[in-house]
Design an enzyme around this catalytic site. Structure first.
Site, mmCIF file in Angstrom:
data_model
loop_
_atom_site.group_PDB
_atom_site.id
_atom_site.type_symbol
_atom_site.label_atom_id
_atom_site.label_comp_id
_atom_site.label_asym_id
_atom_site.label_seq_id
_atom_site.Cartn_x
_atom_site.Cartn_y
_atom_site.Cartn_z
ATOM 1 N N ARG A 166 0.756 -1.283 0.024
ATOM 2 C CA ARG A 166 0.026 -0.055 0.001
ATOM 3 C C ARG A 166 0.820 1.206 0.125
ATOM 4 O O ARG A 166 0.455 2.236 0.602
ATOM 5 C CB ARG A 166 -0.968 0.072 1.086
ATOM 6 C CG ARG A 166 -1.807 -1.198 1.357
ATOM 7 C CD ARG A 166 -2.930 -1.257 0.328
ATOM 8 N NE ARG A 166 -3.881 -2.350 0.781
ATOM 9 C CZ ARG A 166 -3.961 -3.340 0.292
ATOM 10 N NH1 ARG A 166 -3.171 -3.680 -0.571
ATOM 11 N NH2 ARG A 166 -4.844 -4.382 0.740
ATOM 12 N N SER A 239 -10.975 -0.292 3.150
ATOM 13 C CA SER A 239 -10.194 -0.295 4.429
ATOM 14 C C SER A 239 -9.736 0.917 4.773
ATOM 15 O O SER A 239 -8.918 1.785 4.250
ATOM 16 C CB SER A 239 -8.725 -1.517 4.215
ATOM 17 O OG SER A 239 -9.516 -2.612 3.668
ATOM 18 N N GLU A 335 -5.023 4.205 6.113
ATOM 19 C CA GLU A 335 -4.779 3.750 4.647
ATOM 20 C C GLU A 335 -5.209 5.011 3.696
ATOM 21 O O GLU A 335 -4.429 5.700 2.916
ATOM 22 C CB GLU A 335 -5.327 2.508 4.246
ATOM 23 C CG GLU A 335 -5.049 2.372 2.646
ATOM 24 C CD GLU A 335 -5.546 1.039 2.121
ATOM 25 O OE1 GLU A 335 -5.301 0.063 2.848
ATOM 26 O OE2 GLU A 335 -6.399 1.045 1.178
HETATM 27 P P1 FAD Z 1 -8.394 9.132 -5.064
HETATM 28 O O1 FAD Z 1 -9.045 8.811 -3.910
HETATM 29 O O2 FAD Z 1 -9.288 9.999 -6.096
HETATM 30 O O3 FAD Z 1 -7.010 9.585 -4.904
HETATM 31 C C1 FAD Z 1 -6.267 8.840 -4.061
HETATM 32 C C2 FAD Z 1 -4.863 9.476 -4.059
HETATM 33 O O4 FAD Z 1 -4.159 9.711 -5.311
HETATM 34 C C3 FAD Z 1 -4.905 10.916 -3.533
HETATM 35 O O5 FAD Z 1 -3.957 11.334 -2.969
HETATM 36 C C4 FAD Z 1 -4.829 11.787 -5.109
HETATM 37 O O6 FAD Z 1 -4.431 12.931 -4.832
HETATM 38 C C5 FAD Z 1 -3.813 10.718 -5.811
HETATM 39 N N1 FAD Z 1 -4.398 10.554 -7.265
HETATM 40 C C6 FAD Z 1 -5.433 10.123 -7.755
HETATM 41 N N2 FAD Z 1 -5.232 10.220 -9.268
HETATM 42 C C7 FAD Z 1 -3.651 10.371 -9.121
HETATM 43 C C8 FAD Z 1 -2.805 10.779 -10.348
HETATM 44 N N3 FAD Z 1 -3.429 10.475 -11.767
HETATM 45 N N4 FAD Z 1 -1.813 11.199 -10.278
HETATM 46 C C9 FAD Z 1 -1.153 11.380 -9.191
HETATM 47 N N5 FAD Z 1 -1.960 11.251 -8.083
HETATM 48 C C10 FAD Z 1 -3.258 10.959 -7.952
HETATM 49 N N6 FAD Z 1 -7.624 -0.305 -2.593
HETATM 50 C C11 FAD Z 1 -6.822 -1.503 -2.608
HETATM 51 O O7 FAD Z 1 -5.800 -1.420 -2.590
HETATM 52 N N7 FAD Z 1 -7.320 -2.674 -2.562
HETATM 53 C C12 FAD Z 1 -8.744 -2.756 -2.482
HETATM 54 O O8 FAD Z 1 -9.158 -4.077 -2.601
HETATM 55 C C13 FAD Z 1 -9.716 -1.843 -2.356
HETATM 56 N N8 FAD Z 1 -10.914 -1.733 -2.271
HETATM 57 C C14 FAD Z 1 -11.757 -0.805 -1.908
HETATM 58 C C15 FAD Z 1 -13.143 -1.006 -1.671
HETATM 59 C C16 FAD Z 1 -14.054 -0.112 -1.588
HETATM 60 C C17 FAD Z 1 -15.374 -0.301 -1.301
HETATM 61 C C18 FAD Z 1 -13.588 1.262 -1.690
HETATM 62 C C19 FAD Z 1 -14.446 2.376 -1.441
HETATM 63 C C20 FAD Z 1 -12.046 1.570 -1.724
HETATM 64 C C21 FAD Z 1 -11.371 0.185 -1.930
HETATM 65 N N9 FAD Z 1 -9.919 0.404 -1.887
HETATM 66 C C22 FAD Z 1 -9.138 -0.412 -2.347
HETATM 67 C C23 FAD Z 1 -9.348 1.941 -2.049
HETATM 68 C C24 FAD Z 1 -9.355 2.804 -3.282
HETATM 69 O O9 FAD Z 1 -10.395 2.145 -4.128
HETATM 70 C C25 FAD Z 1 -7.877 2.590 -4.241
HETATM 71 O O10 FAD Z 1 -6.981 2.977 -3.245
HETATM 72 C C26 FAD Z 1 -8.105 3.505 -5.495
HETATM 73 O O11 FAD Z 1 -6.643 3.002 -5.948
HETATM 74 C C27 FAD Z 1 -8.187 4.996 -5.323
HETATM 75 O O12 FAD Z 1 -8.261 5.307 -6.722
HETATM 76 P P2 FAD Z 1 -9.080 6.827 -6.890
HETATM 77 O O13 FAD Z 1 -8.959 7.284 -8.365
HETATM 78 O O14 FAD Z 1 -10.444 6.855 -6.111
HETATM 79 O O15 FAD Z 1 -7.913 7.581 -6.060
HETATM 80 P P1 NAP Z 2 -10.078 -11.490 4.266
HETATM 81 O O1 NAP Z 2 -10.171 -12.355 2.928
HETATM 82 O O2 NAP Z 2 -11.037 -11.351 5.284
HETATM 83 O O3 NAP Z 2 -8.663 -11.672 4.893
HETATM 84 C C1 NAP Z 2 -8.595 -10.746 6.043
HETATM 85 C C2 NAP Z 2 -6.928 -10.366 5.973
HETATM 86 O O4 NAP Z 2 -5.996 -11.240 5.973
HETATM 87 C C3 NAP Z 2 -6.834 -9.461 4.750
HETATM 88 O O5 NAP Z 2 -6.395 -8.059 5.111
HETATM 89 C C4 NAP Z 2 -5.639 -10.129 3.893
HETATM 90 O O6 NAP Z 2 -4.492 -9.376 4.112
HETATM 91 C C5 NAP Z 2 -5.140 -11.274 5.062
HETATM 92 N N1 NAP Z 2 -5.197 -12.610 4.312
HETATM 93 C C6 NAP Z 2 -6.378 -13.419 4.013
HETATM 94 N N2 NAP Z 2 -5.789 -14.642 3.296
HETATM 95 C C7 NAP Z 2 -4.392 -14.301 3.217
HETATM 96 C C8 NAP Z 2 -3.561 -15.161 2.467
HETATM 97 N N3 NAP Z 2 -3.977 -16.438 2.059
HETATM 98 N N4 NAP Z 2 -2.478 -14.782 2.570
HETATM 99 C C9 NAP Z 2 -2.093 -13.522 3.404
HETATM 100 N N5 NAP Z 2 -2.849 -12.668 3.802
HETATM 101 C C10 NAP Z 2 -4.155 -13.310 3.600
HETATM 102 O O7 NAP Z 2 -10.192 -9.858 3.641
HETATM 103 P P2 NAP Z 2 -11.265 -8.848 3.238
HETATM 104 O O8 NAP Z 2 -11.122 -7.674 3.996
HETATM 105 O O9 NAP Z 2 -12.435 -9.679 2.711
HETATM 106 O O10 NAP Z 2 -10.378 -8.444 1.775
HETATM 107 C C11 NAP Z 2 -10.158 -9.329 0.724
HETATM 108 C C12 NAP Z 2 -9.165 -8.760 -0.270
HETATM 109 O O11 NAP Z 2 -9.560 -7.404 -0.561
HETATM 110 C C13 NAP Z 2 -8.002 -8.387 0.644
HETATM 111 O O12 NAP Z 2 -6.720 -8.645 -0.105
HETATM 112 C C14 NAP Z 2 -7.856 -6.907 0.820
HETATM 113 O O13 NAP Z 2 -6.764 -6.314 1.346
HETATM 114 C C15 NAP Z 2 -8.618 -6.367 -0.352
HETATM 115 N N6 NAP Z 2 -9.387 -5.248 0.228
HETATM 116 C C16 NAP Z 2 -8.866 -3.987 0.295
HETATM 117 C C17 NAP Z 2 -9.476 -2.931 0.479
HETATM 118 C C18 NAP Z 2 -8.589 -1.483 0.818
HETATM 119 O O14 NAP Z 2 -9.434 -0.639 0.661
HETATM 120 N N7 NAP Z 2 -7.526 -1.505 0.891
HETATM 121 C C19 NAP Z 2 -10.763 -3.004 0.795
HETATM 122 C C20 NAP Z 2 -11.587 -4.255 0.609
HETATM 123 C C21 NAP Z 2 -10.538 -5.273 0.263
HETATM 124 P P3 NAP Z 2 -4.065 -8.217 2.664
HETATM 125 O O15 NAP Z 2 -5.225 -7.141 2.970
HETATM 126 O O16 NAP Z 2 -2.737 -7.844 2.988
HETATM 127 O O17 NAP Z 2 -4.569 -8.837 1.603
#
Ligand code: FAD
Ligand code: NAP
Length: 339
Positions: A166, A239, A335
């Site tokens: 991240r 998250s 995050e």
């Molecule tokens: P924004 O929120 O608009 O911006 C995020 C940051 O990036 C800000 O600092 C902004 O200034 C910067 N930015 C945006 N565009 C640019 C650009 N073109 N150049 C430079 N800087 C820029 N994230 C995960 O990693 N894994 C997941 O599974 C995941 N699941 C999610 C589920 C839900 C329901 C939600 C709401 C969010 C989730 N996220 C997840 C977080 C998010 O979707 C990601 O981080 C996504 O990449 C953000 O994209 P955005 O375009 O909305 O960015």
């Molecule tokens: P989950 O499957 O319930 O698992 C809980 C946590 O355990 C996760 O955070 C994941 O870490 C870790 N995990 C589970 N299985 C694993 C494996 N086999 N090896 C290593 N780590 C493991 O998680 P969840 O909340 O439903 O999300 C599913 C996936 O979507 C995850 O990868 C999560 O990161 C991603 N997600 C991200 C966001 C976001 O906003 N960043 C939002 C929703 C979902 P990791 O998170 O490191 O994968």
């Protein structure tokens, strides 16, 4: 095209928490020329420029005294294809999940585990988006960014992006780089990543012998729809906290106290703890205080039940963080990007 400027615009539709704050100026950039125009306009007004995509990783705690530039450039294309490895490129404003679908329609594997993540292609490298055992760094080739200081275009290959969990160089240098387009190396003969239990289990239940990337994508979409709140219905930014990484010794000490601790060894002597488990175990899952709360199905997700301010969400996060520190001696790191 010429940039269409709007003054004192509500950002509520432009952040998935649905927080009501206003942008002093707002515009959408459809191409590189409009990005440059946005930078020049902000400079001319003596204001900073804040770039956003889908607003799905933002926590806005005050009115934004800046020109907010939303990336709206579109397009995806195949750059090279040797029959197995295929390099694709997408514009920063492309909706991430539309792009994932397009790659699957081309018969390409590599991004299927990242299905249904909200936001844009341009924001994906910011935090090296990841889900279900895959991060973009696994398939990343390079990106083109505009250096906001010099006005020059610069290409970054994988080694130059400092991708980590991240994290990236771009997140650490927030005012410097504006990402314009990103390239990925995908495959016509992909190795599927099925490490995460629910994905493997759901595929096994379906009974197919040889799942395809499209099958993995479909299953992950279904799991995510069941588990995660839809921001269009319940404001959230996914998250709210990163999973903390601790030493093996610290993890052992915690496991001695909590036998059901959810932890994953990282192979380098470090152990990743599931932040969602810590928050759930501390009793926060389903907690609600007025307009803010912790989602009932997913303890990592803070939600806006309607009318919450960014400050209220941030205050709730602070309470959770302090509680986790006291109970487990573990520091949670936020995050989403705070403004
Ligand atoms: P924004 O929120 O608009 O911006 C995020 C940051 O990036 C800000 O600092 C902004 O200034 C910067 N930015 C945006 N565009 C640019 C650009 N073109 N150049 C430079 N800087 C820029 N994230 C995960 O990693 N894994 C997941 O599974 C995941 N699941 C999610 C589920 C839900 C329901 C939600 C709401 C969010 C989730 N996220 C997840 C977080 C998010 O979707 C990601 O981080 C996504 O990449 C953000 O994209 P955005 O375009 O909305 O960015
Ligand atoms: P989950 O499957 O319930 O698992 C809980 C946590 O355990 C996760 O955070 C994941 O870490 C870790 N995990 C589970 N299985 C694993 C494996 N086999 N090896 C290593 N780590 C493991 O998680 P969840 O909340 O439903 O999300 C599913 C996936 O979507 C995850 O990868 C999560 O990161 C991603 N997600 C991200 C966001 C976001 O906003 N960043 C939002 C929703 C979902 P990791 O998170 O490191 O994968």
């Amino acid at each position: 095209m010429t940039l269409q400027l709007q003054e004192n615009l509500s950002l509520k539709p432009y952040n998935t928490f649905g927080v009501e704050v206003s942008a002093r100026w707002f515009a959408q950039a459809h191409d590189d020329a409009e990005v440059r125009e946005g930078l020049a306009t902000a400079a001319g007004k003596g204001l900073p420029l804040m770039v956003i995509g889908g607003g799905s990783n933002l926590l806005l705690t005050r009115d934004v005294e800046a020109l907010v530039l939303r990336m709206a450039s579109r397009g995806a294309r195949i750059l090279s294809d040797d029959g197995v490895r295929v390099v694709v490129e997408a514009e920063a404003g492309e909706v991430w999940d539309d792009f994932v679908r397009w790659t699957l329609e081309q018969g390409l594997g590599g991004l299927e585990n990242l299905s249904l993540i909200p936001g844009t292609v341009g924001a994906a490298p910011m935090q090296n988006i990841g889900a279900y055992g895959v991060e973009i760094k696994d398939v990343f080739v390079s990106l083109t960014a505009l250096d906001r200081q010099s006005g020059e275009l610069r290409e970054f290959d994988l080694g130059e992006c400092a991708f980590a969990y991240r994290e990236s160089r771009f997140k650490r240098e927030p005012e410097r780089w504006l990402i314009l387009r990103v390239r990925f190396s995908l495959s016509r003969a992909p190795q599927l990543r099925l490490d995460y239990g629910p994905v493997r289990q759901r595929l096994a239940e379906e009974g197919g012998d040889t799942p395809t990337p499209a099958d993995v994508s479909r299953v992950i979409r279904a799991i995510r729809r069941e588990k995660l709140p839809d921001p269009a219905i319940l404001g959230n930014a996914g998250s709210f906290f990163k999973n903390p990484v601790v030493t093996a010794g610290e993890a052992d000490a915690l496991r001695a106290r909590f036998s059901d601790l959810v932890a994953y060894p990282q192979g380098d002597g470090q152990v990743k703890l599931a932040a969602g488990w810590l928050i759930d175990r501390a009793g926060w899952k389903g907690f609600r205080d007025g307009a803010v709360g912790v989602h009932a199905q997913q303890a990592l997700v803070l939600v806006n039940y309607g009318g919450a301010t960014g400050a209220q969400l941030y205050a709730l996060a602070g309470r959770i963080r302090e509680d986790i520190r006291q109970r487990f001696g573990v520091d949670l790191e936020m995050e989403p990007n705070l403004y």
